[in-house]
Motif scaffolding. Structure first.
Motif, PDB file in Angstrom:
ATOM      1  N   ASP A   1       0.858  -1.185   0.000  1.00 33.05           N
ATOM      2  CA  ASP A   1       0.000   0.000   0.000  1.00 33.05           C
ATOM      3  C   ASP A   1       0.895   1.236   0.000  1.00 33.05           C
ATOM      4  O   ASP A   1       2.080   1.146  -0.322  1.00 33.05           O
ATOM      5  N   LEU A   2       0.350   2.381   0.372  1.00 36.47           N
ATOM      6  CA  LEU A   2       1.134   3.618   0.343  1.00 36.47           C
ATOM      7  C   LEU A   2       2.304   3.616   1.315  1.00 36.47           C
ATOM      8  O   LEU A   2       3.269   4.355   1.112  1.00 36.47           O
ATOM      9  N   VAL A   3       2.253   2.802   2.358  1.00 43.04           N
ATOM     10  CA  VAL A   3       3.401   2.720   3.262  1.00 43.04           C
ATOM     11  C   VAL A   3       4.625   2.259   2.469  1.00 43.04           C
ATOM     12  O   VAL A   3       5.727   2.767   2.663  1.00 43.04           O
ATOM     13  N   SER A   4       4.425   1.339   1.547  1.00 40.90           N
ATOM     14  CA  SER A   4       5.530   0.896   0.686  1.00 40.90           C
ATOM     15  C   SER A   4       6.043   2.040  -0.177  1.00 40.90           C
ATOM     16  O   SER A   4       7.253   2.181  -0.382  1.00 40.90           O
ATOM     17  N   THR A   5       5.141   2.855  -0.684  1.00 37.79           N
ATOM     18  CA  THR A   5       5.539   3.997  -1.502  1.00 37.79           C
ATOM     19  C   THR A   5       6.402   4.952  -0.681  1.00 37.79           C
ATOM     20  O   THR A   5       7.412   5.467  -1.171  1.00 37.79           O
ATOM     21  N   VAL A   6       6.022   5.161   0.574  1.00 38.31           N
ATOM     22  CA  VAL A   6       6.800   6.010   1.477  1.00 38.31           C
ATOM     23  C   VAL A   6       8.189   5.412   1.689  1.00 38.31           C
ATOM     24  O   VAL A   6       9.211   6.092   1.560  1.00 38.31           O
ATOM     25  N   VAL A   7       8.228   4.127   2.012  1.00 41.13           N
ATOM     26  CA  VAL A   7       9.503   3.455   2.284  1.00 41.13           C
ATOM     27  C   VAL A   7      10.420   3.531   1.067  1.00 41.13           C
ATOM     28  O   VAL A   7      11.593   3.904   1.182  1.00 41.13           O
ATOM     29  N   TYR A   8       9.900   3.192  -0.102  1.00 46.49           N
ATOM     30  CA  TYR A   8      10.744   3.199  -1.296  1.00 46.49           C
ATOM     31  C   TYR A   8      11.139   4.613  -1.706  1.00 46.49           C
ATOM     32  O   TYR A   8      12.226   4.821  -2.245  1.00 46.49           O
ATOM     33  N   GLY A   9      10.288   5.601  -1.436  1.00 44.72           N
ATOM     34  CA  GLY A   9      10.677   6.990  -1.686  1.00 44.72           C
ATOM     35  C   GLY A   9      11.916   7.355  -0.888  1.00 44.72           C
ATOM     36  O   GLY A   9      12.881   7.923  -1.412  1.00 44.72           O
ATOM     37  N   HIS A  10      11.909   7.000   0.381  1.00 44.96           N
ATOM     38  CA  HIS A  10      13.062   7.289   1.239  1.00 44.96           C
ATOM     39  C   HIS A  10      14.273   6.438   0.835  1.00 44.96           C
ATOM     40  O   HIS A  10      15.400   6.931   0.822  1.00 44.96           O
ATOM     41  N   HIS A  11      14.027   5.191   0.492  1.00 45.13           N
ATOM     42  CA  HIS A  11      15.110   4.276   0.152  1.00 45.13           C
ATOM     43  C   HIS A  11      15.829   4.690  -1.134  1.00 45.13           C
ATOM     44  O   HIS A  11      17.066   4.720  -1.184  1.00 45.13           O
TER      45      HIS A  11
ATOM     46  N   HIS B   1      15.198   7.663  -3.089  1.00 42.65           N
ATOM     47  CA  HIS B   1      15.324   9.089  -3.403  1.00 42.65           C
ATOM     48  C   HIS B   1      15.677   9.956  -2.198  1.00 42.65           C
ATOM     49  O   HIS B   1      15.809  11.162  -2.331  1.00 42.65           O
ATOM     50  N   GLY B   2      15.767   9.340  -1.029  1.00 34.98           N
ATOM     51  CA  GLY B   2      16.125  10.098   0.169  1.00 34.98           C
ATOM     52  C   GLY B   2      14.995  10.906   0.760  1.00 34.98           C
ATOM     53  O   GLY B   2      15.162  11.569   1.775  1.00 34.98           O
ATOM     54  N   GLN B   3      13.823  10.831   0.144  1.00 33.49           N
ATOM     55  CA  GLN B   3      12.658  11.563   0.656  1.00 33.49           C
ATOM     56  C   GLN B   3      11.399  11.035  -0.013  1.00 33.49           C
ATOM     57  O   GLN B   3      11.464  10.374  -1.041  1.00 33.49           O
ATOM     58  N   CYS B   4      10.271  11.340   0.611  1.00 29.64           N
ATOM     59  CA  CYS B   4       8.973  11.014   0.036  1.00 29.64           C
ATOM     60  C   CYS B   4       8.149  12.292   0.082  1.00 29.64           C
ATOM     61  O   CYS B   4       8.265  13.086   1.025  1.00 29.64           O
ATOM     62  N   LEU B   5       7.326  12.471  -0.918  1.00 26.06           N
ATOM     63  CA  LEU B   5       6.469  13.660  -0.938  1.00 26.06           C
ATOM     64  C   LEU B   5       5.606  13.703   0.316  1.00 26.06           C
ATOM     65  O   LEU B   5       4.974  12.696   0.670  1.00 26.06           O
ATOM     66  N   PRO B   6       5.545  14.840   1.002  1.00 23.69           N
ATOM     67  CA  PRO B   6       4.723  14.946   2.220  1.00 23.69           C
ATOM     68  C   PRO B   6       3.261  14.551   1.995  1.00 23.69           C
ATOM     69  O   PRO B   6       2.649  13.948   2.876  1.00 23.69           O
ATOM     70  N   ALA B   7       2.714  14.862   0.821  1.00 25.85           N
ATOM     71  CA  ALA B   7       1.315  14.499   0.546  1.00 25.85           C
ATOM     72  C   ALA B   7       1.129  12.986   0.538  1.00 25.85           C
ATOM     73  O   ALA B   7       0.079  12.480   0.966  1.00 25.85           O
ATOM     74  N   ILE B   8       2.135  12.258   0.062  1.00 22.32           N
ATOM     75  CA  ILE B   8       2.039  10.794   0.051  1.00 22.32           C
ATOM     76  C   ILE B   8       2.127  10.267   1.476  1.00 22.32           C
ATOM     77  O   ILE B   8       1.366   9.374   1.868  1.00 22.32           O
ATOM     78  N   GLU B   9       3.037  10.817   2.266  1.00 19.02           N
ATOM     79  CA  GLU B   9       3.137  10.385   3.666  1.00 19.02           C
ATOM     80  C   GLU B   9       1.835  10.657   4.411  1.00 19.02           C
ATOM     81  O   GLU B   9       1.380   9.830   5.193  1.00 19.02           O
ATOM     82  N   GLU B  10       1.244  11.810   4.150  1.00 18.06           N
ATOM     83  CA  GLU B  10      -0.017  12.158   4.811  1.00 18.06           C
ATOM     84  C   GLU B  10      -1.120  11.175   4.420  1.00 18.06           C
ATOM     85  O   GLU B  10      -1.876  10.702   5.266  1.00 18.06           O
ATOM     86  N   GLU B  11      -1.214  10.869   3.127  1.00 19.48           N
ATOM     87  CA  GLU B  11      -2.219   9.903   2.666  1.00 19.48           C
ATOM     88  C   GLU B  11      -1.951   8.511   3.236  1.00 19.48           C
ATOM     89  O   GLU B  11      -2.883   7.795   3.597  1.00 19.48           O
TER      90      GLU B  11
END
Length: 179
Positions: A84-94, A96-106
């Motif tokens: 789910d989006l938690v994976s998107t957050v994890v892979y963003g950080h892994h 790209h070093g960051q995840c879009l705040p809107a994705i983390e919020e969602e």
């Protein structure tokens, strides 16, 4: 309206998420959503870059929302997601070093009722989309840390393929109040 329990099978590459999700869905006779990013990456045919984060998140949310409508219409009490989006957050950080705040919020807003975090105690199998088998430990720790940070309910699933299925089934039955 029937309560719908959402369970996400999550974890790093090559831990059996899709196989386990499919097997659990078959066992419980329910719907499940596949990992959106896999199809996205295969269709793109090039490495995922930072600007892909939002389209991946939107695709993941749309797939899950559509599955939720179908599950409710079918009267199901359980819906399974292969990530789910938690994976998107994890892979963003892994990656790209960051995840879009809107994705983390969602991701926080859409937390599932239960996460099944698959351990890395099974062999890594390469394929055209997987690329970091040598960093599995780091990635697993990032998944666990993110689930803890988000205060998401999770259970680590490890062992043989049959052990994984048995433990996952028990966790889901408990979440559904069946045990």
């Amino acid at each position: 309206m029937t309560r719908l329990t959402r369970v996400v099978v999550i974890g790093s590459e090559s831990t059996g998420k899709t196989i386990l999700t499919d097997r659990l869905a078959s066992h419980f006779g329910v719907l499940w959503t596949p990992e959106f990013v896999r199809g996205y990456a295969e269709q793109k045919g090039a490495p995922i870059v930072d600007s892909d984060q939002w389209p991946i998140a939107v695709g993941q949310m749309a797939a899950q929302d559509e599955a939720e409508v179908r599950a409710r219409a079918a009267g199901h009490q359980l819906l399974l997601h292969d990530t789910d989006l938690v994976s998107t957050v994890v892979y963003g950080h892994h990656y790209h070093g960051q995840c879009l705040p809107a994705i983390e919020e969602e991701a926080r807003r859409r937390l599932a009722n239960q996460y099944l975090l698959l351990d890395i105690d099974v062999p890594w199998v390469p394929d055209p989309v997987r690329d970091r088998g040598y960093r599995r430990q780091e990635l697993h720790a990032l998944f666990e840390g993110t689930l803890r940070l988000f205060r998401a309910p999770f259970t680590v699933i490890r062992g043989s393929w049959d052990d994984r299925f048995s433990l996952a089934r028990t966790v889901i039955e408990s979440a559904l109040g069946m045990v």
